[in-house]
Design an enzyme around this catalytic site. Structure first.
Site, PDB file in Angstrom:
ATOM      1  N   GLU A 279      28.536 -16.815  11.274  1.00  0.00           N
ATOM      2  CA  GLU A 279      27.188 -16.315  11.048  1.00  0.00           C
ATOM      3  C   GLU A 279      26.428 -16.097  12.372  1.00  0.00           C
ATOM      4  OE1 GLU A 279      24.632 -14.472   8.997  1.00  0.00           O
ATOM      5  OE2 GLU A 279      26.549 -15.055   8.101  1.00  0.00           O
ATOM      6  N   GLY A 280      26.779 -16.857  13.411  1.00  0.00           N
ATOM      7  CA  GLY A 280      26.155 -16.641  14.728  1.00  0.00           C
ATOM      8  C   GLY A 280      26.443 -15.241  15.244  1.00  0.00           C
ATOM      9  N   HIS A 281      27.726 -14.871  15.229  1.00  0.00           N
ATOM     10  CA  HIS A 281      28.105 -13.523  15.667  1.00  0.00           C
ATOM     11  C   HIS A 281      27.465 -12.456  14.776  1.00  0.00           C
ATOM     12  CE1 HIS A 281      31.874 -15.901  16.788  1.00  0.00           C
ATOM     13  NE2 HIS A 281      31.541 -15.377  17.950  1.00  0.00           N
TER      14      HIS A 281
ATOM     15  N   ASP B 160      25.264 -19.887  24.310  1.00  0.00           N
ATOM     16  CA  ASP B 160      25.874 -19.896  25.643  1.00  0.00           C
ATOM     17  C   ASP B 160      24.785 -19.523  26.654  1.00  0.00           C
ATOM     18  OD1 ASP B 160      28.962 -20.106  25.005  1.00  0.00           O
ATOM     19  OD2 ASP B 160      28.090 -18.736  23.552  1.00  0.00           O
TER      20      ASP B 160
ATOM     21  N   GLY C 211      24.269 -14.678  22.625  1.00  0.00           N
ATOM     22  CA  GLY C 211      23.668 -15.821  21.948  1.00  0.00           C
ATOM     23  C   GLY C 211      23.173 -16.874  22.932  1.00  0.00           C
ATOM     24  N   GLN C 212      22.004 -17.417  22.617  1.00  0.00           N
ATOM     25  CA  GLN C 212      21.434 -18.524  23.403  1.00  0.00           C
ATOM     26  C   GLN C 212      22.353 -19.750  23.370  1.00  0.00           C
ATOM     27  OE1 GLN C 212      18.822 -18.870  25.370  1.00  0.00           O
ATOM     28  NE2 GLN C 212      18.717 -21.118  25.511  1.00  0.00           N
TER      29      GLN C 212
ATOM     30  N   MET D 131      34.767 -13.125  20.986  1.00  0.00           N
ATOM     31  CA  MET D 131      36.173 -13.520  21.053  1.00  0.00           C
ATOM     32  C   MET D 131      36.754 -13.670  19.649  1.00  0.00           C
ATOM     33  SD  MET D 131      36.630 -15.776  24.454  1.00  0.00           S
ATOM     34  CE  MET D 131      36.093 -17.345  23.802  1.00  0.00           C
TER      35      MET D 131
ATOM     36  N   PHE E 151      37.144 -14.632  15.460  1.00  0.00           N
ATOM     37  CA  PHE E 151      36.992 -15.755  14.534  1.00  0.00           C
ATOM     38  C   PHE E 151      35.503 -15.900  14.216  1.00  0.00           C
ATOM     39  CE2 PHE E 151      37.839 -19.803  12.451  1.00  0.00           C
ATOM     40  CZ  PHE E 151      39.010 -19.472  11.803  1.00  0.00           C
TER      41      PHE E 151
ATOM     42  N   SER F  83      30.213 -22.325  15.825  1.00  0.00           N
ATOM     43  CA  SER F  83      31.158 -21.989  16.889  1.00  0.00           C
ATOM     44  C   SER F  83      32.518 -21.743  16.271  1.00  0.00           C
ATOM     45  CB  SER F  83      31.248 -23.150  17.892  1.00  0.00           C
ATOM     46  OG  SER F  83      32.388 -22.979  18.720  1.00  0.00           O
TER      47      SER F  83
END
Ligand code: AMP
Length: 275
Positions: free
Chosen positions: A31-33, A146, A143-144, A26, A28, A181
């Site tokens: 580092e997770g994405h 979610d 991603g874990q 979605m 924005f 997030s």
């Protein structure tokens, strides 16, 4: 890196790739994405990323309008991360006039987030199915963070015979433990300080579990106490479930998963940890 806003243009470019990994987001980006993007690139040779704040997965009183957006920054980050194709549709591209179909996700989708956010997983299942049909990836990366979304996606992919492999990646965290997030930028400075308490509460439950505690009430009690002590009493859920069913069991099985959803001011934070 090529960027497309229409389905037809994306499909034409997609034909140039034999294999493709895919990361739906979605936007924005953080580092997770980007970890998902790099892994997808490494494992498939090429990666497509979608950026779409999907209106149909937000409830009427949720943060669709205030969800943070910055497509120019996202595109710069994706270029650095090695993205090949980016799909950046507007809502009318995915939901043109006359659009009338929804996937009803059941099973795991009825639990936790499904209770707190009615219609959320139906919106997710519908848009992810559309994106899979447009992108036609070999593998898709989630991603874990979610965790329940991952279980829902695995379910409808199997149920609808969608030819894509689902890969689940670890949670990327800030140095103080807060799960990364897009919504974290909306935390007030005071709530940003409190927010690592979610990770600390999960770690405390994991310690208890490791020391032999299997009573779900006790583990959930420990989660709640940690959050309340840290000044985060607005708990949507703080629970321990079976990671396959997302159902609570009086005595935890070995694949127990602790999950939290907590409001910190206007921002709803989620986190989880396998015990
Ligand atoms: P979102 O943009 O929030 O819809 O997230 C897009 C994808 O990135 C989803 O599969 C998320 O689970 C994943 N993701 C979001 N935050 C994180 C994180 N902190 N660590 C790993 N994956 C994440």
């Amino acid at each position: 890196m090529q960027v497309f806003e229409t389905i037809a243009a994306f499909r034409t470019a997609r034909k140039g790739y034999a294999a493709l990994g895919f990361v739906p987001t979605m936007g924005f980006l953080h580092e997770g994405h980007l970890g998902l993007v790099r892994r997808a690139k490494a494992e498939n040779g090429a990666v497509a990323v979608s950026i779409f704040v999907n209106p149909t997965q937000f409830g009427p009183n949720e943060d669709y309008a205030s969800y943070p957006r910055d497509p120019d920054r996202d595109l710069a980050l994706l270029k650095d991360a090695g993205a090949d194709l980016v799909f950046l549709p507007t809502p009318d591209v995915l939901y043109p006039p006359g659009f009338a179909t929804r996937i009803e996700a059941g099973g795991v989708a009825d639990e936790l987030e499904g209770q707190s956010r009615p219609g959320h997983f139906s919106g997710v299942a519908t848009v992810v199915t559309k994106l899979f049909n447009i992108v036609q990836p070999q593998r898709a990366y989630f991603g874990q963070k979610d965790a329940q979304q991952c279980a829902v996606v695995r379910r409808f992919v199997a149920d609808l015979d969608i030819p894509v492999e689902i890969v689940v990646c670890d949670i990327a965290r800030e140095t103080d433990g807060l799960a990364r997030s897009s919504r974290n930028v909306r935390l007030t400075p005071e709530n940003r300080q409190k927010a690592p308490a979610l990770y600390e509460a999960l770690q405390e439950a994991a310690r208890l579990f490791r020391s032999g505690e299997r009573n779900t009430d006790v583990l959930e009690g420990a989660l709640r106490v940690s959050l309340i002590k840290a000044g985060l009493p607005d708990i949507d859920y703080a629970t321990v479930v079976n990671a396959d069913t997302f159902r609570r069991e009086g005595s935890c099985s070995e694949n127990a998963l602790a999950l939290l959803a907590v409001k910190a001011g206007a921002v709803r934070l989620i986190d989880n940890m396998p015990l």
